[in-house]
Scaffold this motif. Structure first.
Motif, PDB file in Angstrom:
ATOM      1  N   TYR A 166      -9.707   2.736   0.338  1.00 32.84           N
ATOM      2  CA  TYR A 166     -10.119   3.124   1.687  1.00 32.84           C
ATOM      3  C   TYR A 166      -9.220   4.276   2.144  1.00 32.84           C
ATOM      4  O   TYR A 166      -8.024   4.073   2.371  1.00 32.84           O
ATOM      5  CB  TYR A 166      -9.953   1.958   2.658  1.00 32.84           C
ATOM      6  N   LEU A 167      -9.778   5.464   2.280  1.00 36.73           N
ATOM      7  CA  LEU A 167      -9.015   6.622   2.727  1.00 36.73           C
ATOM      8  C   LEU A 167      -8.968   6.635   4.250  1.00 36.73           C
ATOM      9  O   LEU A 167     -10.000   6.478   4.915  1.00 36.73           O
ATOM     10  CB  LEU A 167      -9.621   7.912   2.203  1.00 36.73           C
ATOM     11  N   GLU A 168      -7.774   6.837   4.789  1.00 42.35           N
ATOM     12  CA  GLU A 168      -7.584   6.859   6.236  1.00 42.35           C
ATOM     13  C   GLU A 168      -6.852   8.137   6.627  1.00 42.35           C
ATOM     14  O   GLU A 168      -6.073   8.689   5.854  1.00 42.35           O
ATOM     15  CB  GLU A 168      -6.790   5.628   6.685  1.00 42.35           C
ATOM     16  N   HIS A 169      -7.121   8.612   7.845  1.00 44.15           N
ATOM     17  CA  HIS A 169      -6.490   9.844   8.330  1.00 44.15           C
ATOM     18  C   HIS A 169      -6.466   9.791   9.845  1.00 44.15           C
ATOM     19  O   HIS A 169      -7.104   8.932  10.472  1.00 44.15           O
ATOM     20  CB  HIS A 169      -7.275  11.067   7.840  1.00 44.15           C
ATOM     21  N   ASP A 170      -5.747  10.727  10.426  1.00 49.06           N
ATOM     22  CA  ASP A 170      -5.706  10.833  11.880  1.00 49.06           C
ATOM     23  C   ASP A 170      -7.094  11.217  12.403  1.00 49.06           C
ATOM     24  O   ASP A 170      -7.714  12.151  11.886  1.00 49.06           O
ATOM     25  CB  ASP A 170      -4.678  11.896  12.277  1.00 49.06           C
ATOM     26  N   PRO A 171      -7.609  10.509  13.412  1.00 45.88           N
ATOM     27  CA  PRO A 171      -8.962  10.817  13.913  1.00 45.88           C
ATOM     28  C   PRO A 171      -9.136  12.270  14.342  1.00 45.88           C
ATOM     29  O   PRO A 171     -10.206  12.848  14.133  1.00 45.88           O
ATOM     30  CB  PRO A 171      -9.120   9.860  15.102  1.00 45.88           C
ATOM     31  N   ALA A 172      -8.099  12.860  14.927  1.00 45.58           N
ATOM     32  CA  ALA A 172      -8.207  14.254  15.367  1.00 45.58           C
ATOM     33  C   ALA A 172      -8.406  15.189  14.178  1.00 45.58           C
ATOM     34  O   ALA A 172      -9.184  16.158  14.254  1.00 45.58           O
ATOM     35  CB  ALA A 172      -6.969  14.652  16.162  1.00 45.58           C
ATOM     36  N   ALA A 173      -7.727  14.927  13.065  1.00 43.69           N
ATOM     37  CA  ALA A 173      -7.878  15.752  11.868  1.00 43.69           C
ATOM     38  C   ALA A 173      -9.271  15.593  11.282  1.00 43.69           C
ATOM     39  O   ALA A 173      -9.893  16.571  10.836  1.00 43.69           O
ATOM     40  CB  ALA A 173      -6.821  15.383  10.834  1.00 43.69           C
ATOM     41  N   VAL A 202      -5.300   3.894   1.696  1.00 42.63           N
ATOM     42  CA  VAL A 202      -4.535   5.100   1.358  1.00 42.63           C
ATOM     43  C   VAL A 202      -4.429   5.967   2.604  1.00 42.63           C
ATOM     44  O   VAL A 202      -5.442   6.452   3.118  1.00 42.63           O
ATOM     45  CB  VAL A 202      -5.204   5.895   0.217  1.00 42.63           C
ATOM     46  N   ASP A 203      -3.213   6.149   3.103  1.00 38.31           N
ATOM     47  CA  ASP A 203      -2.976   7.012   4.256  1.00 38.31           C
ATOM     48  C   ASP A 203      -2.920   8.451   3.760  1.00 38.31           C
ATOM     49  O   ASP A 203      -1.997   8.840   3.035  1.00 38.31           O
ATOM     50  CB  ASP A 203      -1.659   6.622   4.923  1.00 38.31           C
ATOM     51  N   CYS A 204      -3.918   9.249   4.141  1.00 36.59           N
ATOM     52  CA  CYS A 204      -4.045  10.617   3.628  1.00 36.59           C
ATOM     53  C   CYS A 204      -3.301  11.659   4.457  1.00 36.59           C
ATOM     54  O   CYS A 204      -3.329  12.848   4.111  1.00 36.59           O
ATOM     55  CB  CYS A 204      -5.529  10.999   3.553  1.00 36.59           C
ATOM     56  N   ARG A 205      -2.655  11.248   5.515  1.00 42.89           N
ATOM     57  CA  ARG A 205      -1.970  12.224   6.371  1.00 42.89           C
ATOM     58  C   ARG A 205      -0.873  12.938   5.596  1.00 42.89           C
ATOM     59  O   ARG A 205      -0.022  12.312   4.984  1.00 42.89           O
ATOM     60  CB  ARG A 205      -1.395  11.522   7.601  1.00 42.89           C
ATOM     61  N   GLY A 206      -0.928  14.277   5.624  1.00 43.43           N
ATOM     62  CA  GLY A 206       0.073  15.091   4.945  1.00 43.43           C
ATOM     63  C   GLY A 206      -0.121  15.210   3.446  1.00 43.43           C
ATOM     64  O   GLY A 206       0.713  15.813   2.771  1.00 43.43           O
ATOM     65  N   LEU A 207      -1.220  14.674   2.917  1.00 48.68           N
ATOM     66  CA  LEU A 207      -1.452  14.698   1.474  1.00 48.68           C
ATOM     67  C   LEU A 207      -2.575  15.664   1.114  1.00 48.68           C
ATOM     68  O   LEU A 207      -3.565  15.776   1.842  1.00 48.68           O
ATOM     69  CB  LEU A 207      -1.825  13.303   0.967  1.00 48.68           C
ATOM     70  N   ALA A 248      -5.323  11.601  -5.024  1.00 44.44           N
ATOM     71  CA  ALA A 248      -5.704  11.127  -6.349  1.00 44.44           C
ATOM     72  C   ALA A 248      -4.522  10.503  -7.067  1.00 44.44           C
ATOM     73  O   ALA A 248      -4.659   9.469  -7.749  1.00 44.44           O
ATOM     74  CB  ALA A 248      -6.277  12.278  -7.175  1.00 44.44           C
ATOM     75  N   ALA A 249      -3.337  11.097  -6.915  1.00 43.75           N
ATOM     76  CA  ALA A 249      -2.140  10.546  -7.558  1.00 43.75           C
ATOM     77  C   ALA A 249      -1.798   9.167  -7.005  1.00 43.75           C
ATOM     78  O   ALA A 249      -1.390   8.270  -7.754  1.00 43.75           O
ATOM     79  CB  ALA A 249      -0.964  11.501  -7.368  1.00 43.75           C
ATOM     80  N   VAL A 250      -1.957   8.991  -5.693  1.00 44.69           N
ATOM     81  CA  VAL A 250      -1.723   7.678  -5.098  1.00 44.69           C
ATOM     82  C   VAL A 250      -2.691   6.651  -5.683  1.00 44.69           C
ATOM     83  O   VAL A 250      -2.302   5.524  -6.028  1.00 44.69           O
ATOM     84  CB  VAL A 250      -1.869   7.739  -3.561  1.00 44.69           C
ATOM     85  N   MET A 251      -3.955   7.029  -5.812  1.00 42.21           N
ATOM     86  CA  MET A 251      -4.925   6.108  -6.390  1.00 42.21           C
ATOM     87  C   MET A 251      -4.575   5.790  -7.839  1.00 42.21           C
ATOM     88  O   MET A 251      -4.661   4.629  -8.271  1.00 42.21           O
ATOM     89  CB  MET A 251      -6.339   6.691  -6.266  1.00 42.21           C
TER      90      MET A 251
END
Length: 204
Positions: free
Chosen positions: A130-137, A181-186, A192-195
């Motif tokens: 599950y990819l997550e990010h800041d709603p504003a982004a 997976v917190d995608c902020r800053g990635l 992909a590396a985190v996964m």
């Protein structure tokens, strides 16, 4: 992670519209192929004839009609593409799977219970990210798109993130292996590396 019961490993990549699922799934596929892993990249709606019809007619389909069509496409997708690839020892990376139904069909007015009735038979992936990010982004990315689907217009980053959290909790109750997976800053390669870090590479 052990291999899927049919041979390969089934990986689903999920998250709200605009979070970068498609790009991250593609990056994961590239990484796996670079390691010599046989991979089938796929998506839902699928590339089956029914999946193509859903994509072409999405604006005219809604509610129960769309949910049933997507469930039928999922059955065809599993039978025609996913299960044969796994049986042949290929890994499958799917951009969207059942959790997307638990989010997008909720936006379209259906209850979790009804959506699950249509999809409870579907084989769970070996792992769902599950990819997550800041709603504003996410909103900024969506604003850059020229075309927005009907379901994209019904939702918002905040609403979709909340519904994905509910889907995560719901499927955890059915034993699904799921990882946030917190995608902020990635970058996509970082995601992909985190996964990859969560995959047992000795099984691939």
């Amino acid at each position: 992670m052990t291999g899927n019961r049919t041979g390969g490993v089934f990986i689903a990549v999920e998250g709200p519209n605009g979070v970068g699922k498609t790009t991250a799934a593609a990056a994961l596929t590239i990484h796996l192929k670079a390691m010599g892993v046989a991979v089938l990249p796929t998506t839902e709606p699928s590339g089956t004839p029914l999946g193509r019809l859903i994509r072409e007619g999405e604006a005219e389909l809604s509610g129960r009609t769309l949910a049933l069509a997507i469930a039928a496409d999922r059955a065809a997708h599993l039978a025609r593409d996913i299960e044969p690839a796994l049986a042949a020892g290929r890994h499958v990376v799917s951009d969207r799977y059942l959790p997307s139904s638990l989010v997008l069909q909720r936006l379209d007015g259906l209850s979790t219970a009804e959506i699950w009735r249509y999809n409870s038979w579907a084989a769970p992936p070996d792992v769902t990210f599950y990819l997550e990010h800041d709603p504003a982004a996410i909103r900024c990315r969506l604003n850059e798109r020229r075309h927005h689907s009907r379901l994209e217009r019904l939702g918002s980053p905040e609403r979709e993130l909340a519904l994905y959290a509910e889907a995560y909790d719901f499927l955890t109750g059915y034993g699904w292996r799921q990882i946030r997976v917190d995608c902020r800053g990635l970058t996509p390669a970082d995601v992909a590396a985190v996964m990859l870090d969560h995959l047992d590479l000795q099984s691939v």
